[in-house]
Write a protein that holds these residues in place. Structure first.
Motif, PDB file in Angstrom:
ATOM      1  N   GLU A  60     -13.819   6.214   3.634  1.00 51.12           N
ATOM      2  CA  GLU A  60     -12.903   7.191   3.314  1.00 51.12           C
ATOM      3  C   GLU A  60     -12.804   7.735   1.724  1.00 51.12           C
ATOM      4  O   GLU A  60     -12.417   8.181   0.912  1.00 51.12           O
ATOM      5  N   GLY A  61     -12.009   5.836   1.177  1.00 46.72           N
ATOM      6  CA  GLY A  61     -11.799   5.536  -0.580  1.00 46.72           C
ATOM      7  C   GLY A  61     -10.381   6.754  -0.709  1.00 46.72           C
ATOM      8  O   GLY A  61      -9.933   7.170  -1.721  1.00 46.72           O
ATOM      9  N   ARG A  62      -9.599   5.764   0.449  1.00 45.68           N
ATOM     10  CA  ARG A  62      -8.447   6.711  -0.128  1.00 45.68           C
ATOM     11  C   ARG A  62      -7.398   5.973   0.184  1.00 45.68           C
ATOM     12  O   ARG A  62      -7.554   4.392  -0.154  1.00 45.68           O
ATOM     13  N   ALA A  63      -6.618   6.114  -0.960  1.00 44.54           N
ATOM     14  CA  ALA A  63      -6.050   5.499  -1.739  1.00 44.54           C
ATOM     15  C   ALA A  63      -4.750   4.796  -1.136  1.00 44.54           C
ATOM     16  O   ALA A  63      -4.219   4.939   0.085  1.00 44.54           O
ATOM     17  N   LEU A  64      -3.856   3.800  -1.400  1.00 42.00           N
ATOM     18  CA  LEU A  64      -3.221   2.707  -0.758  1.00 42.00           C
ATOM     19  C   LEU A  64      -1.651   2.720  -1.818  1.00 42.00           C
ATOM     20  O   LEU A  64      -1.944   3.067  -2.912  1.00 42.00           O
ATOM     21  N   ARG A  65      -1.333   3.419  -1.112  1.00 42.09           N
ATOM     22  CA  ARG A  65       0.390   3.214  -1.900  1.00 42.09           C
ATOM     23  C   ARG A  65       1.642   2.778  -1.121  1.00 42.09           C
ATOM     24  O   ARG A  65       1.585   2.473   0.620  1.00 42.09           O
ATOM     25  N   ALA A  66       3.048   2.427  -1.671  1.00 39.66           N
ATOM     26  CA  ALA A  66       3.076   1.746  -0.804  1.00 39.66           C
ATOM     27  C   ALA A  66       3.834   2.604   0.432  1.00 39.66           C
ATOM     28  O   ALA A  66       4.151   3.637   0.294  1.00 39.66           O
ATOM     29  N   GLY A  67       4.459   1.545   1.255  1.00 42.12           N
ATOM     30  CA  GLY A  67       4.838   1.639   2.717  1.00 42.12           C
ATOM     31  C   GLY A  67       3.744   2.031   3.489  1.00 42.12           C
ATOM     32  O   GLY A  67       3.483   2.101   4.902  1.00 42.12           O
ATOM     33  N   ASP A  68       2.138   1.873   2.950  1.00 38.22           N
ATOM     34  CA  ASP A  68       0.745   1.729   4.251  1.00 38.22           C
ATOM     35  C   ASP A  68       0.991   0.656   4.697  1.00 38.22           C
ATOM     36  O   ASP A  68       0.553  -0.318   4.182  1.00 38.22           O
ATOM     37  N   LYS A  69       0.561   0.351   6.362  1.00 36.82           N
ATOM     38  CA  LYS A  69       0.473  -0.800   6.164  1.00 36.82           C
ATOM     39  C   LYS A  69      -1.363  -0.710   6.705  1.00 36.82           C
ATOM     40  O   LYS A  69      -1.482   0.315   7.692  1.00 36.82           O
ATOM     41  N   VAL A  70      -2.061  -0.977   6.448  1.00 39.00           N
ATOM     42  CA  VAL A  70      -3.392  -2.224   7.206  1.00 39.00           C
ATOM     43  C   VAL A  70      -3.463  -2.978   7.366  1.00 39.00           C
ATOM     44  O   VAL A  70      -2.825  -4.141   6.751  1.00 39.00           O
ATOM     45  N   TRP A  71      -4.845  -3.351   8.174  1.00 35.30           N
ATOM     46  CA  TRP A  71      -5.183  -4.474   8.488  1.00 35.30           C
ATOM     47  C   TRP A  71      -6.782  -4.903   8.680  1.00 35.30           C
ATOM     48  O   TRP A  71      -7.043  -3.950   8.969  1.00 35.30           O
ATOM     49  N   ALA A  72      -7.060  -5.793   8.716  1.00 34.83           N
ATOM     50  CA  ALA A  72      -8.752  -6.032   8.333  1.00 34.83           C
ATOM     51  C   ALA A  72      -8.500  -7.684   9.422  1.00 34.83           C
ATOM     52  O   ALA A  72      -8.173  -8.600   9.464  1.00 34.83           O
ATOM     53  N   LEU A  79      -7.465 -12.090  11.269  1.00 35.59           N
ATOM     54  CA  LEU A  79      -6.700 -10.950  10.683  1.00 35.59           C
ATOM     55  C   LEU A  79      -6.036 -11.216   9.358  1.00 35.59           C
ATOM     56  O   LEU A  79      -4.916 -12.164  10.272  1.00 35.59           O
ATOM     57  N   ILE A  80      -5.786 -10.016   8.916  1.00 37.71           N
ATOM     58  CA  ILE A  80      -4.365  -9.947   7.602  1.00 37.71           C
ATOM     59  C   ILE A  80      -3.877  -8.692   8.497  1.00 37.71           C
ATOM     60  O   ILE A  80      -4.776  -7.639   8.638  1.00 37.71           O
ATOM     61  N   LEU A  81      -2.968  -8.555   7.844  1.00 35.58           N
ATOM     62  CA  LEU A  81      -1.893  -7.145   8.285  1.00 35.58           C
ATOM     63  C   LEU A  81      -1.351  -7.467   6.438  1.00 35.58           C
ATOM     64  O   LEU A  81      -0.709  -8.259   6.345  1.00 35.58           O
ATOM     65  N   ALA A  82      -1.585  -5.949   6.094  1.00 35.55           N
ATOM     66  CA  ALA A  82      -0.198  -6.095   4.532  1.00 35.55           C
ATOM     67  C   ALA A  82       0.362  -4.407   5.735  1.00 35.55           C
ATOM     68  O   ALA A  82      -0.359  -3.542   5.475  1.00 35.55           O
TER      69      ALA A  82
END
Length: 492
Positions: A60-72, A79-82
């Motif tokens: 989606e080309g969605r920008a990430l900013r402070a407070g966002d939580k993502v996994w890959a 697995l990576i959680l950030a």
């Protein structure tokens, strides 16, 4: 210099929190006995707490900013959680790294055999094991079978009360005179770790069609009928017990023998982890190396909830540590670096140089278990530099073997910083080496991320009977590990 046992400092609130964490941990390692199962369960828990797929943000080309939580994830096994912080990513991350693979018996690609009325599955052991510990033990089969039509069948047999289990047999003591004279490494050899799966033969009853064929029925029609019969029926004459097992698998899972060419089936100890001891102070269960550190790392990452972090917190759960961290899902792969690069790109900090700066500025706890001092085998340990059950989170400045071979040796400055973080958070911790200098040794993933120049130190929970089918940990150490990991993510 002695560290007091952590149990002495707990009040009722601590004990309640400790037991709650231990209960959730027991459920996790009982329900998830493979790296695939651990990764899937961790993703489900993360999504419940607001983590979203990184690849979705990339598309989606969605920008990430402070407070966002993502996994890959990588191939369903790593697995990576950030959890993004407010500081620029180029200033580094606080990273918890653990592995979710454990020693076991893997089925070979062509596993089925039959001899003298018994059917077996051939295995190839994975990781460092004492072969003799895996005989006469109830085993369960966990894994997946990928079919050529693209479907993937999940297999889990031996855990439910109504399930059958499997085992590797042993020679009766009455005939074991020669066997008992062998070295422990030779008592049961790798090729003898065959799993017993059946004794009942498949019986094909002759029908009227057979009679017609004998009376002169059309040979072409008879041959066509025979071709339509399931493969296991054709096999029944030569290997009837194997045929019956294949019939059951065809009926339950819709799979044939050749589908095992593209299968990943792991034989693991059957049954749930449980409390150990009259006082219920310990946990006995399979796969605690390294899922005790993986689970506490995951729990610490998720406990951040919606906290406003300064440095980005990251939990990395990888595969293949037990065989050298190799392959596409091991720490030595590009999965970690690629994921960090994707996160930085979406945070508008992309580029090769910012990535390198972020990696070298990061701090990591290589969260892996340590050898707990066992008084039954005291000669293998150097007492004042050993880890003891109940005394808290363990830090190993270095691991390796003999002359620190294969070790990441954390700097004195980093050890001091970790001491400060743990002390400020009131975390009980201890330091240790992995046994006496010339007795043996071991390693973790620590040396791999250290190649970026980041600070890394081994930390984890002391374990008794490490790499055995059933391992032992202290609930106090599990609780202190969780607290220590959470403090590290927030304050390192």
């Amino acid at each position: 210099m002695e560290h007091d046992v952590a149990w002495k400092k707990y009040d009722e609130a601590d004990l309640e929190a400790l037991e709650q964490l231990a209960s959730e941990y027991i459920d996790f390692i009982s329900d998830n006995k493979t790296e695939r199962e651990c990764a899937a369960a961790a993703i489900a828990l993360a999504e419940e707490r607001g983590y979203r797929p990184l690849d979705e943000a990339v598309r989606e080309g969605r920008a990430l900013r402070a407070g966002d939580k993502v996994w890959a994830q990588a191939h369903g096994k790593a697995l990576i959680l950030a959890h993004l912080g407010s500081a620029p990513l180029a200033e580094g991350f606080n990273i918890l790294g653990a592995h979710i693979d454990s020693p076991r018996l893997d089925l070979k690609q062509n596993p089925f055999s039959e001899s003298n009325g018994l059917a077996h599955l051939d295995t190839h052991y994975y990781g460092g094991i004492k072969n003799y510990q895996w005989v006469t033990l109830p085993l369960a089969l966990h894994g997946v079978i990928a079919k050529t039509d693209g479907t993937v069948v999940e297999v889990n047999v031996g855990e439910d009360a109504g399930d059958p289990v499997f085992c590797v047999t042993d020679l009766l003591i009455h005939l074991a005179g020669k066997q008992m004279g062998k070295k422990a490494s030779e008592v049961v050899e790798g090729e003898d770790l065959d799993i017993l799966i059946g004794n009942r033969p498949l019986v094909i009853e002759k029908d009227e069609a057979d009679g017609d064929a004998a009376a002169g029925a059309d040979p072409a029609a008879t041959e066509a009928d025979a071709a339509d019969r399931p493969v296991y029926e054709k096999l029944a004459e030569k290997e009837p017990v194997k045929a019956f097992a294949l019939k059951l698998l065809a009926e339950k899972y819709g799979i044939a023998e050749e589908d095992f060419l593209s299968a990943e089936i792991e034989a693991v100890p059957a049954g749930r982890a449980r409390d150990l001891g009259f006082d219920r102070s310990m946990v006995i269960g399979y796969g605690q190396d390294d899922r005790v550190c993986a689970y506490t790392s995951l729990a610490a990452q998720l406990a951040l909830a919606d906290a406003a972090l300064e440095k980005t917190g990251m939990c990395v759960l990888v595969d293949k540590e037990e065989i050298g961290s190799v392959g596409a899902t091991g720490m030595a792969s590009q999965f970690f670096e690629n994921t960090v690069a994707e996160i930085m790109e979406l945070a508008d900090e992309g580029g090769p140089l910012p990535l390198r700066r972020a990696l070298v500025a990061s701090s990591m706890l290589s969260s892996d278990v340590s050898a707990g001092f066992d008084p039954a085998y005291a000669a293998a340990f150097e007492a004042k530099n050993s880890a003891y059950l109940g005394r808290g989170l363990v830090f190993n400045k270095y691991t390796g073997s003999r002359g620190k071979s294969g070790s990441n040796d954390a700097s004195a400055e980093y050890v001091a910083r970790i001491r400060r973080v743990m002390g400020d958070a009131g975390v009980s911790f201890q330091t240790a080496e992995l046994g006496k200098v010339d007795v043996g040794g071991g390693g973790t993933i620590a040396y791999i991320p250290a190649k970026y120049g980041m600070d890394v130190i081994d930390s984890g929970v002391p374990v008794l009977s490490m790499h055995a089918p059933w391992e032992v940990t202290s609930k106090a150490d599990i609780y202190e590990a969780f607290k220590g990991y959470e403090a590290f993510l927030k304050n390192a």
